[in-house]
Write an enzyme that holds these catalytic residues in place. Structure first.
Site, PDB file in Angstrom:
ATOM      1  N   ASP A 134      47.465  44.651  48.207  1.00 36.16           N
ATOM      2  CA  ASP A 134      46.228  44.291  48.901  1.00 36.16           C
ATOM      3  C   ASP A 134      46.158  44.893  50.295  1.00 36.16           C
ATOM      4  O   ASP A 134      45.063  45.106  50.822  1.00 36.16           O
ATOM      5  CB  ASP A 134      46.109  42.768  49.012  1.00 36.16           C
TER       6      ASP A 134
ATOM      7  N   GLU B 187      17.870  75.817  17.117  1.00 36.79           N
ATOM      8  CA  GLU B 187      17.336  74.579  17.706  1.00 36.79           C
ATOM      9  C   GLU B 187      15.824  74.655  17.917  1.00 36.79           C
ATOM     10  O   GLU B 187      15.226  73.703  18.421  1.00 36.79           O
ATOM     11  CB  GLU B 187      18.023  74.285  19.040  1.00 36.79           C
TER      12      GLU B 187
ATOM     13  N   ASN C 228      30.323  39.638  45.670  1.00 33.03           N
ATOM     14  CA  ASN C 228      30.062  38.542  44.744  1.00 33.03           C
ATOM     15  C   ASN C 228      29.093  38.998  43.651  1.00 33.03           C
ATOM     16  O   ASN C 228      28.745  40.183  43.561  1.00 33.03           O
ATOM     17  CB  ASN C 228      29.526  37.317  45.493  1.00 33.03           C
TER      18      ASN C 228
ATOM     19  N   GLN D 153      21.001  42.567  50.011  1.00 34.84           N
ATOM     20  CA  GLN D 153      20.139  43.319  50.933  1.00 34.84           C
ATOM     21  C   GLN D 153      20.868  44.512  51.545  1.00 34.84           C
ATOM     22  O   GLN D 153      20.254  45.547  51.836  1.00 34.84           O
ATOM     23  CB  GLN D 153      19.579  42.405  52.026  1.00 34.84           C
TER      24      GLN D 153
ATOM     25  N   HIS E 146      14.204  79.351  25.435  1.00 34.15           N
ATOM     26  CA  HIS E 146      15.620  79.574  25.730  1.00 34.15           C
ATOM     27  C   HIS E 146      16.046  80.943  25.195  1.00 34.15           C
ATOM     28  O   HIS E 146      16.680  81.742  25.898  1.00 34.15           O
ATOM     29  CB  HIS E 146      16.490  78.495  25.064  1.00 34.15           C
TER      30      HIS E 146
ATOM     31  N   THR F  31      38.043  38.394  41.785  1.00 31.14           N
ATOM     32  CA  THR F  31      39.386  38.930  41.607  1.00 31.14           C
ATOM     33  C   THR F  31      40.125  38.285  40.438  1.00 31.14           C
ATOM     34  O   THR F  31      39.814  37.168  40.012  1.00 31.14           O
ATOM     35  CB  THR F  31      40.198  38.766  42.899  1.00 31.14           C
TER      36      THR F  31
ATOM     37  N   GLN G 287      45.810  35.176  44.622  1.00 32.31           N
ATOM     38  CA  GLN G 287      44.464  35.524  44.157  1.00 32.31           C
ATOM     39  C   GLN G 287      43.588  34.298  43.954  1.00 32.31           C
ATOM     40  O   GLN G 287      42.365  34.369  44.064  1.00 32.31           O
ATOM     41  CB  GLN G 287      44.547  36.335  42.861  1.00 32.31           C
TER      42      GLN G 287
ATOM     43  N   GLU H 271      42.459  43.140  36.434  1.00 28.46           N
ATOM     44  CA  GLU H 271      42.361  43.878  37.697  1.00 28.46           C
ATOM     45  C   GLU H 271      43.758  44.150  38.253  1.00 28.46           C
ATOM     46  O   GLU H 271      44.127  45.292  38.517  1.00 28.46           O
ATOM     47  CB  GLU H 271      41.545  43.067  38.694  1.00 28.46           C
ATOM     48  N   HIS H 272      44.529  43.094  38.455  1.00 24.75           N
ATOM     49  CA  HIS H 272      45.909  43.211  38.940  1.00 24.75           C
ATOM     50  C   HIS H 272      46.860  42.766  37.838  1.00 24.75           C
ATOM     51  O   HIS H 272      46.648  41.714  37.233  1.00 24.75           O
ATOM     52  CB  HIS H 272      46.154  42.320  40.153  1.00 24.75           C
TER      53      HIS H 272
END
EC number: 1.1.1.23
Length: 439
Positions: free
Chosen positions: A357, A411, A210, A187, A416, A233, A255, A323-324
């Site tokens: 971090d 074309e 999430n 939301q 154009h 993560t 992690q 990621e790490h």
């Protein structure tokens, strides 16, 4: 504590996991977004009651000045000092990334270039849960402020009392955030994408979340920009046995204490090393307050892979695109050129991922689930855009337009071509006004 995998089998497992679809969750997220689009604040109040257990209708969604003052009084001097170091390091890392507009004049007089401008308003999403992740706020909002974004807002879920953790609010002020809104989940993404009576519509949404939040970002993309699709993560450690097993275990657990955190150990030091690190992880876990979350993460998403060479380890890194990435080898700088796909790289025994971090400077909002193959961490570039600029002189136009006309006619785009031919039909040096008078 770590499940030992054969490398190819692990990559197949990872690919299946990363390509799963959840149509039932997508339907829920679509319904949430549509209700926010239709009902605005009313939907936000209802969802906050439903998901966060907080009734905000009496106090409102926006954090008040009184709440900021209370937060300032509630945090310690030690926190303020640490926060200031983090803010300075993050800003210092991102300032050199700020691009400049440029223009160049070709020999024929044509001017081309790029004009660089920030978005007008950025929205930062900060996850809630059991910990106040103010570090995510810093690592997302500060790059936006450094980029020159005039207005940065934050959405984060409140607690059951309708309040935001004071450390989060103090961090927001330190980062240069204009307003914080007590809205979380899908939301919040809808509110920032569509706008409500209280939450303003933004141009770019950034920040992790999430699966619901990540899917919401994916669904609103188009009318609003997003940074990336950052999911749960991950940390991958490459090891040759040169780093203390206790240290390495502690790094992996950092992690795993996030829900659904993935931890991967790739070692050239053999099965005995895997056993030693696993035993150390078990010992550390027993003393940690989030032991249950850690055990679940490691049981479901923990992996150990034994390889013969660091070159094989690098191949696995590039296949996973973590990621790490911790490089705990004797010569980490020699390993670095082998890495093509990793979100954030931590070199050497004195560089635990946790430093990144909080305080090192690079953002901790990083591509996950293999998207480091094509995506980058949140940075100044996340919040800027480039406009191409072109200016022809008459002489340059007359020299090059016939070629452009030929391409347009090929074309079969006659309008154009006509927009250039109408100019070529004018005598050299005659202005448009002169042409009208002559007609």
């Amino acid at each position: 504590m770590l499940k030992v995998w054969e490398p190819q089998a692990f990559l197949e497992f990872l690919n299946r996991r990363r390509t799963e679809f959840y149509p039932e969750i997508e339907a829920q997220v679509r319904a949430i977004l549509e209700r926010v689009r239709r009902e605005g604040d009313g939907a936000l109040y209802a969802f906050t009651r439903q998901f966060d257990g907080a009734d905000l209708e009496a106090t409102g969604l926006r954090v008040t000045e009184a709440e900021y003052r209370e937060a300032e009084a509630a945090v310690s001097a030690a926190f303020r000092a640490a926060l200031q170091v983090a803010v300075e390091n993050i800003a210092a890392f991102h300032r050199p990334q700020v691009p400049t507009s440029w223009f160049t004049t070709r020999p024929d007089g044509t001017i081309v270039g790029q004009r660089v401008t920030p978005v007008d308003r950025a929205g930062v999403y900060v996850p809630g849960g059991s910990a106040p992740l103010f570090s995510c706020l810093l690592m997302t909002a500060i790059p936006a402020v450094v980029a020159g974004v005039p207005e940065v807002i934050v959405c984060t879920p409140p607690d059951r009392n309708g309040r935001i953790d004071p450390h989060m609010l103090v961090a927001a002020r330190a980062a240069g955030v204009k307003d914080v809104y007590k809205v979380g989940g899908a939301q919040a993404i809808g509110a920032m994408a569509y706008g409500t009576a209280t939450v303003p519509r933004v141009d770019k949404i950034a920040g992790p979340g999430n699966y619901y939040v990540t899917l919401a970002k994916k669904l609103v993309f188009g009318p609003v920009g997003i940074d990336m699709l950052a999911g749960p993560t991950e940390v991958m450690a490459v090891d040759d046995g040169s780093v203390d097993a206790e240290w390495l275990a502690a790094d992996l657990l950092s992690q795993a204490e996030h829900p659904n955190g993935m931890v991967i150990l790739v070692t050239t030091a053999g099965p005995e090393r895997i056993a030693a690190v696993g035993a150390a992880m078990a010992r550390h876990t027993a003393a940690l307050p989030r032991a249950e979350t850690i055990r679940r993460s490691v049981a479901e998403l923990g992996a150990a892979l034994a390889v013969d060479t660091l070159e094989e380890a690098a191949d696995l890194v590039n296949a996973v695109g973590p990621e790490h990435l911790e490089v705990g080898v004797a010569d980490p700088w020699a390993f670095l050129p082998l890495v093509r796909h990793a979100g954030s790289i931590f070199l050497g025994r004195w560089t635990p991922e946790a430093m990144g971090d909080y305080i090192a400077g690079p953002s901790n909002v990083i591509p996950t689930e293999g998207t480091a193959r094509y995506a980058s961490p949140v940075c100044v570039e996340t919040f800027i855009k480039r406009s191409a600029v072109t200016c022809y002189s008459e002489a340059a136009f007359r020299a090059q337009a016939p070629h452009a006309v030929r391409l347009a006619l090929t074309e079969d785009l006659l309008a154009h071509a006509a927009s250039m031919q109408i100019r070529l039909a004018k005598p050299d040096g005659e202005s448009p006004s002169e042409g009208r008078e002559a007609g």
